[in-house]
Design an enzyme around this catalytic site. Structure first.
Site, short mmCIF file in Angstrom:
data_model
loop_
_atom_site.label_atom_id
_atom_site.label_comp_id
_atom_site.label_asym_id
_atom_site.label_seq_id
_atom_site.Cartn_x
_atom_site.Cartn_y
_atom_site.Cartn_z
N ARG A 231 43.59 1.72 41.36
CA ARG A 231 44.70 1.97 42.37
C ARG A 231 45.03 0.76 43.24
O ARG A 231 46.22 0.51 43.48
CB ARG A 231 44.32 3.28 43.06
N THR A 232 43.83 0.16 43.85
CA THR A 232 44.12 -0.72 45.04
C THR A 232 44.68 -1.86 44.49
O THR A 232 45.77 -2.20 44.94
CB THR A 232 42.73 -0.77 45.68
N LYS B 57 28.64 -19.33 39.73
CA LYS B 57 28.11 -20.63 40.04
C LYS B 57 27.42 -20.67 41.47
O LYS B 57 27.07 -21.38 41.99
CB LYS B 57 28.98 -21.69 39.85
N ARG C 41 38.71 -7.34 47.74
CA ARG C 41 37.56 -6.32 47.45
C ARG C 41 36.34 -7.24 47.40
O ARG C 41 36.36 -8.04 46.14
CB ARG C 41 38.05 -5.36 46.66
N HIS D 185 37.70 0.66 53.93
CA HIS D 185 38.94 0.58 53.07
C HIS D 185 40.05 1.02 53.84
O HIS D 185 40.72 1.94 53.64
CB HIS D 185 38.67 1.51 52.01
#
Lengths: 178, 344
Positions: B73-74, B102, B124, B163
């Protein structure tokens, strides 16, 4: 081995000309506080278990620093570790200023470590910042909020950058980092 | 508490957002939240009328998405919002194919991508506080005519911390759409309140409002963090921790369900069983005890292993979680316009 002819002479602490005396530290905290200060190039004399009529138990630690100054971060942790502390600033051999109680700033930096293992300051490193939510008082524990992970830590769980918590320091469980 | 309502946002509040990072609800005041919600609702109307009308609003702007944790969704709502506004999107959606494998830090990734002519970043990351750290490096470098200016960094979720866009672009606009206000309502938060970052953000947002009461319903092991409860008390917000939601149900206006966050904390089988038995939102309970006007929200996804709310709830009038999810596109499109000073 022959005894010194004038024992008082070599035992005497050389007076501070320009610098700082951190006095009335709780006994057992002096070496840890010294460890938090950047004393590498300074002439520093720690004094442990001196007699005190102010601190319950009758003993105190004291630190004499010739030159240098204390950052807001350093003063903040001195106040947190030892609320009884007094800081004396010496200029030209005379007492210029005395501070007690030592203020805790609104924000502390790299002198503390976040106790949250998932915090970015622990996983990726970088600078640290903590908002001081509660100054230490007789009734309320010291509380800080990590600016990054927004987790709150209080009292004995507050961790210094050397890895020890306030609880460790009060119990004398710490090691020198140098 | 100064409020501006949910109609047109005054210029002085609007201007606060230009070039601003969106990291945590703690960075907002009440007016900020109202301004974002007002933009979300205006954008929802605009898109409903004819979504093609929005196509010029951010034409030519570029969004960089950096998603180191799974998202449906986000990430999709941000991408959809950007496309609807006429902008474009590119970035990292699988850390396994980026230099993260890396050992590159997020801060370095941002410093590099800042020079690739992006106008926003949506991030995120699994580390808590990582997006705030990244935002400190999110500014146009010397190769850009906007050298030195901030590139807005938006937190799409940082571990179990925050969030914020779920709260201000999705959850709160859905509440305001139904009740016209965030104040004076009874909210119930259900299930994993320890690890659910959407709950943390929502409750922190409500601290800027005047809710009638908050109920926190969860197993003991997954309770709301102590510092959030302490802050509720400090803000004078009435709250109660309850072991089952049924008894409080007749009072509740907004029922916010969540799922156990097994990706953050492994739970023993007996606790999983208890969660299924006690914390599942059941259709028969809603039918018999809830107000008709109550709305059920859920940040989704619904974990099919726990099935809460159970599928029978979907057809009840109180079920608003898909509508809530759809609000995420309008809410995020409205936020993007705010951050670039585009008035709706």
């Amino acid at each position: 081995m022959t005894a010194p002819t004038e024992p008082r002479e070599y035992m005497r602490i050389r007076p501070i000309h320009n610098g700082t005396v951190i006095d009335h530290l709780l006994p057992g905290t002096g070496l840890f506080i010294l460890n938090l200060l950047d004393y590498t190039t300074l002439r520093v004399t720690p004094g442990l278990n001196y007699n005190s009529d102010r601190i319950p138990g009758g003993k105190k630690d004291i630190i004499y620093m010739e030159g240098g100054d204390l950052t807001a971060d350093q003063m903040g942790v001195i106040a947190v570790i030892s609320p009884s502390a007094t800081i004396n600033w010496i200029v030209d051999g005379k007492l210029s200023r005395k501070t007690h109680p030592v203020p805790v700033p609104d924000e502390l930096g790299d002198i503390l470590l976040c106790s949250n293992a998932k915090c970015t300051t622990n996983t990726e490193g970088g600078s640290r910042r903590f908002k001081v939510l509660q100054q230490p008082t007789d009734t309320d524990p010291f509380r800080v909020l990590c600016r990054y992970c927004e987790k709150e830590f209080y009292g004995p769980l507050v961790r210094f950058y050397t890895g020890q918590t306030l609880k460790d320091v009060r119990r004398g469980r710490f090691e020198f980092r140098r | 508490m100064v409020t501006i309502g949910f109609d047109k946002c005054p210029d002085e509040v609007y201007k606060r957002f230009e070039g601003r990072h969106i990291i945590s609800i703690r960075d907002f005041d009440r007016q900020d939240i109202e301004c974002i919600i007002s933009n979300a609702l205006s954008m929802a109307e605009l898109l409903k009328k004819d979504h093609r009308q929005a196509r010029h609003l951010l034409e030519g702007q570029r969004m960089g998405v950096i998603f180191y944790e799974p998202s449906t969704r986000t990430v999709l709502s941000f991408e959809t919002a950007m496309e609807l506004l006429g902008g474009s999107v590119s970035g990292i959606k699988d850390p396994k194919v980026s230099s993260a494998v890396k050992g590159e830090t997020l801060a370095d990734t941002i410093r590099v991508m800042a020079g690739y002519f992006y106008d926003f970043f949506v991030i995120r990351h699994y580390d808590e506080g990582s997006v705030r750290r990244a935002s400190e490096h999110s500014r146009y470098p010397a190769n850009n005519m906007n050298e030195g200016k901030t590139i807005p960094a938006i937190n799409g979720g940082d571990g179990s911390n925050q969030h914020p866009t779920q709260t201000v672009c999705t959850d709160m606009p859905t509440v305001v759409k139904h009740f016209g206000t965030l104040d004076g309502l009874v909210y119930l938060f259900n299930n994993d309140l320890k690890n659910g970052r959407t709950v943390h953000s929502f409750v922190e947002g409500l601290m800027l409002c005047k809710p009638k009461k908050l109920y926190f319903c969860s197993p003991t092991q997954l309770r709301t963090p102590e510092n959030i409860l302490r802050e509720c008390a400090a803000h004078g917000i009435a709250f109660e921790q309850i072991p089952r939601y049924e008894d409080a149900l007749p009072e509740v206006d907004v029922f916010y369900d969540t799922r156990p966050q097994l990706e953050r904390e492994q739970l023993p089988d007996d606790l999983k069983g208890k969660i299924r038995a006690v914390y599942t939102v059941r259709a028969d309970e809603i039918r018999s005890k809830a107000k008709k006007e109550m709305i059920i929200l859920h940040p989704l996804p619904r974990d099919s292993k726990f099935n809460s709310p159970e599928y029978a709830v979907d057809s009840l009038p109180q079920a608003r979680y898909f509508e809530q999810s759809h609000m995420g596109v309008a809410g995020r499109a409205g936020l993007l316009c705010l951050l670039k000073g585009v008035r709706l």
